[in-house]
Design a protein around this motif. Structure first.
Motif, mmCIF file in Angstrom:
data_model
loop_
_atom_site.group_PDB
_atom_site.id
_atom_site.type_symbol
_atom_site.label_atom_id
_atom_site.label_comp_id
_atom_site.label_asym_id
_atom_site.label_seq_id
_atom_site.Cartn_x
_atom_site.Cartn_y
_atom_site.Cartn_z
ATOM 1 N N ASN A 54 0.830 -1.215 0.000
ATOM 2 C CA ASN A 54 0.000 0.000 0.000
ATOM 3 C C ASN A 54 0.863 1.262 0.000
ATOM 4 N N TYR A 55 1.995 1.203 0.697
ATOM 5 C CA TYR A 55 2.915 2.341 0.742
ATOM 6 C C TYR A 55 3.450 2.607 -0.666
ATOM 7 N N LYS A 56 3.912 1.543 -1.321
ATOM 8 C CA LYS A 56 4.442 1.687 -2.678
ATOM 9 C C LYS A 56 3.374 2.241 -3.619
ATOM 10 N N LYS A 57 2.164 1.728 -3.511
ATOM 11 C CA LYS A 57 1.075 2.187 -4.383
ATOM 12 C C LYS A 57 0.782 3.669 -4.171
ATOM 13 N N LYS A 58 0.824 4.117 -2.909
ATOM 14 C CA LYS A 58 0.563 5.532 -2.626
ATOM 15 C C LYS A 58 1.648 6.425 -3.232
ATOM 16 N N VAL A 59 2.895 5.989 -3.158
ATOM 17 C CA VAL A 59 3.987 6.765 -3.754
ATOM 18 C C VAL A 59 3.801 6.821 -5.270
ATOM 19 N N LEU A 60 3.531 5.694 -5.872
ATOM 20 C CA LEU A 60 3.374 5.636 -7.331
ATOM 21 C C LEU A 60 2.164 6.425 -7.823
ATOM 22 N N ALA A 61 1.146 6.570 -6.982
ATOM 23 C CA ALA A 61 -0.067 7.303 -7.374
ATOM 24 C C ALA A 61 0.012 8.796 -7.066
ATOM 25 N N ALA A 62 1.072 9.223 -6.386
ATOM 26 C CA ALA A 62 1.190 10.618 -5.951
ATOM 27 C C ALA A 62 1.266 11.583 -7.136
ATOM 28 N N LEU A 81 2.798 11.861 2.532
ATOM 29 C CA LEU A 81 1.682 11.845 1.600
ATOM 30 C C LEU A 81 0.413 12.168 2.362
ATOM 31 N N LYS A 82 -0.450 12.935 1.749
ATOM 32 C CA LYS A 82 -1.705 13.317 2.392
ATOM 33 C C LYS A 82 -2.605 12.093 2.555
ATOM 34 N N ASN A 83 -3.171 11.975 3.734
ATOM 35 C CA ASN A 83 -4.153 10.932 4.029
ATOM 36 C C ASN A 83 -4.910 11.372 5.282
ATOM 37 N N PRO A 84 -5.902 10.626 5.727
ATOM 38 C CA PRO A 84 -6.648 11.064 6.917
ATOM 39 C C PRO A 84 -5.759 11.320 8.134
ATOM 40 N N PHE A 85 -4.723 10.489 8.351
ATOM 41 C CA PHE A 85 -3.851 10.702 9.500
ATOM 42 C C PHE A 85 -3.092 12.023 9.392
ATOM 43 N N VAL A 133 7.922 9.835 -9.355
ATOM 44 C CA VAL A 133 8.329 8.439 -9.227
ATOM 45 C C VAL A 133 7.191 7.627 -9.841
ATOM 46 N N ASN A 134 7.482 6.929 -10.936
ATOM 47 C CA ASN A 134 6.379 6.311 -11.659
ATOM 48 C C ASN A 134 6.529 4.827 -11.954
ATOM 49 N N LYS A 135 7.565 4.200 -11.378
ATOM 50 C CA LYS A 135 7.684 2.757 -11.609
ATOM 51 C C LYS A 135 8.487 2.099 -10.497
#
Length: 162
Positions: A54-62, A81-85, A133-135
């Motif tokens: 999930n961490y990797k996915k959040k970085v890649l989707a940023a 990364l922005k999230n509820p926390f 960062v895209n891959k």
């Protein structure tokens, strides 16, 4: 750039691959005498990195507005990364909450992000560079790309030096 007596200069910034301005900063840091650069976010998505998927996915989707800075009040600013926390933490940081309560609020949040992949209560630390960062790729490939691109920029600097 960090400079210490008897310590080599290390450049710390949004340093990444495949982004000309950032590669230029990396190369410029070396030209100015840096003995190295510190990279973090880029390696979060290296194949060898053990952070939660999930961490990797959040970085890649940023995107370019996906990060925010918190922790200033306690003297330990971080970019995440922005999230509820992170939004709740920022709000609490500028409320009447005590320093102790604020510290308690953050305790375990990085673990929840990196190990558990908790997208609601985890703190996903990442720099602004996450936007480009895209891959996911092997760490050796990341390093090879950084060196190749920095070498290209450094070779181009010859025209400015006589």
């Amino acid at each position: 750039i960090f400079v210490g007596q008897g310590v080599g200069i290390t450049a710390m910034a949004a340093i990444n691959v495949a982004f000309p301005v950032v590669i230029l900063v990396n190369a410029a840091a070396l030209l100015l005498g840096a003995v190295g650069v510190q990279l973090g976010t880029r390696f979060l998505v290296a194949e060898e990195c053990g952070v939660h998927e999930n961490y990797k996915k959040k970085v890649l989707a940023a995107n370019d507005i996906a990060t925010m800075t918190t922790g200033k009040r306690l003297g330990h600013p971080v970019r995440s990364l922005k999230n509820p926390f992170s939004r709740a933490y920022l709000k609490a940081e500028y409320s009447g909450i005590s320093d102790e309560e604020l510290e308690a609020m953050g305790t375990g949040s990085l673990y929840r992000a990196a190990v558990e992949g908790d997208e609601k209560t985890g703190s996903f630390l990442a720099g602004q560079i996450a936007a480009i960062v895209n891959k996911e790729q092997p760490a050796a490939e990341i390093i090879r790309e950084i060196f190749e691109e920095a070498e290209t920029v450094l070779n181009g600097a010859k025209k400015w030096v006589k």
